[in-house]
Design a protein around this motif. Structure first.
Motif, short mmCIF file in Angstrom:
data_model
loop_
_atom_site.label_atom_id
_atom_site.label_comp_id
_atom_site.label_asym_id
_atom_site.label_seq_id
_atom_site.Cartn_x
_atom_site.Cartn_y
_atom_site.Cartn_z
N ALA A 137 98.23 67.68 67.86
CA ALA A 137 98.93 68.27 66.71
C ALA A 137 99.49 69.64 67.09
CB ALA A 137 97.98 68.39 65.52
N GLN A 138 98.72 70.40 67.87
CA GLN A 138 99.19 71.72 68.32
C GLN A 138 100.39 71.56 69.25
OE1 GLN A 138 96.28 73.87 70.58
NE2 GLN A 138 97.42 75.78 70.53
N TYR A 139 100.32 70.60 70.15
CA TYR A 139 101.44 70.37 71.06
C TYR A 139 102.69 69.96 70.27
CZ TYR A 139 97.87 70.14 74.75
OH TYR A 139 96.84 70.41 75.60
N LEU A 140 102.50 69.17 69.24
CA LEU A 140 103.63 68.75 68.41
C LEU A 140 104.26 69.96 67.71
CD1 LEU A 140 105.29 66.37 67.37
CD2 LEU A 140 103.64 66.15 65.51
N ALA A 141 103.41 70.83 67.21
CA ALA A 141 103.92 72.03 66.56
C ALA A 141 104.67 72.90 67.55
CB ALA A 141 102.77 72.82 65.94
#
Length: 177
Positions: free
Chosen positions: A103-107
């Motif tokens: 999720a962090q990488y997506l953000a």
């Protein structure tokens, strides 16, 4: 008395003593056969009792070995199951952490251009794959430990069965410590 009468009396006496001797000999022979019969019957009963005792002893030893094998299996199974559960839980925690990083990488990818998005997506997939692989590896390890314990149990049961059947262990069949 005349000679014929004396001869007749002598023949009668000889016949009577022969009959008495035959009766005595037949009586002694029957007693001998009865004694032999009784001795053989006693010997047979003793052999059957000895065989029953030997079989009972072998069966008791077999039952003890089977009980010992099952107890060893159960004793090894509990710590192995706890270890497997701990390892699987750790792998699942890693997987949840990987999902959070994804999720962090997506953000991060949404903040930059398309290349960063592609790299972040790829990194997330690698991270998830790594966590999933770790969980699968731990599950497989738990399965291998369980199979190992089952094989040890089977070996102990086979050795106990061989001992019951009167076979000796072949070289290399000694129980593991």
């Amino acid at each position: 008395m005349n000679k014929i009468t004396l001869a007749a009396v002598a023949v009668l006496i000889a016949a009577a003593s022969g009959a008495i001797g035959y009766g005595t000999g037949r009586s002694d022979g029957a007693a001998s056969v009865q004694q032999q019969w009784d001795a053989d019957t006693t010997k047979q009963a003793r052999a059957e009792t000895d065989q029953a005792n030997t079989t009972r002893t072998k069966e008791a030893t077999h039952a003890d070995k089977i009980t010992e094998a099952v107890d060893t299996y159960q004793a090894a199974r509990t710590p192995a199951a706890a270890d497997a559960a701990e390892r699987i839980a750790r792998a699942e925690r890693l997987q949840r952490t990987a999902e959070g990083r994804a999720a962090q990488y997506l953000a991060m990818s949404q903040a930059g251009n398309t290349e960063r998005s592609r790299l972040a997506s790829h990194a997330a997939q690698l991270d998830a794959s790594l966590a999933d692989g770790r969980r699968v590896a731990e599950q497989l390890r738990a399965t291998v430990v369980e199979r190992d314990q089952q094989i040890r149990l089977l070996g102990d049961v086979i050795r106990a069965d061989r001992a019951l059947a009167g076979h000796t262990n072949a070289p290399g069949d000694e129980p593991e410590p």
